[in-house]
Design a protein around this motif. Sequence first.
Motif, short mmCIF file in Angstrom:
data_model
loop_
_atom_site.label_atom_id
_atom_site.label_comp_id
_atom_site.label_asym_id
_atom_site.label_seq_id
_atom_site.Cartn_x
_atom_site.Cartn_y
_atom_site.Cartn_z
N HIS A 126 40.56 63.05 29.78
CA HIS A 126 39.73 61.91 29.41
C HIS A 126 38.84 62.32 28.24
N PRO A 128 40.16 56.80 29.34
CA PRO A 128 41.17 57.50 30.14
C PRO A 128 42.18 58.21 29.24
N ILE A 132 45.86 52.62 26.88
CA ILE A 132 44.82 51.65 27.22
C ILE A 132 45.47 50.28 27.39
N LYS A 176 43.28 45.10 30.24
CA LYS A 176 42.15 45.02 31.16
C LYS A 176 41.17 46.18 30.93
N THR A 177 41.71 47.38 30.78
CA THR A 177 40.87 48.55 30.51
C THR A 177 40.18 48.42 29.17
N GLU A 178 40.90 47.89 28.18
CA GLU A 178 40.30 47.69 26.85
C GLU A 178 39.09 46.76 26.93
N LYS A 211 37.12 46.26 29.50
CA LYS A 211 36.03 46.97 30.18
C LYS A 211 35.36 47.98 29.25
#
Length: 77
Positions: free
Chosen positions: A45, A58, A62, A65-67, A69
Motif C-alpha cells: 500500500h 491499496p 483502483i 468505488k475505491t476511487e 472513496k
Amino acid sequence: MSDNQHIKTGVRMDKRDRFIADLRDEAKARGLSFQFDKGRGKGGHAMVWIGERFTTLPSREIDPKTERKIRKALGLD
C-alpha cells in the motif's frame, strides 16, 4: 502522466499508476501540494497527500468505488 508520456518512455502504466497521475494533475490544477510515498504504506500500500489531507492507496488496481472513496478522503469529490 499522460498517454504522451507513455509513448515517450515506452512504459505501460496500469490503472493504479494512471489514477495516481490523475491525482497529481488535479492537485496541480487546484494549486495544492501532492506527495506520494510507497514506503509509508504496509504490504504494498502507499500513502498519498494532497494539500493537508491524506489517505492510503491499496496495492491493487483502483476500482470505481475505491476511487470515489479515495477522492472523497482527499477532498476532491
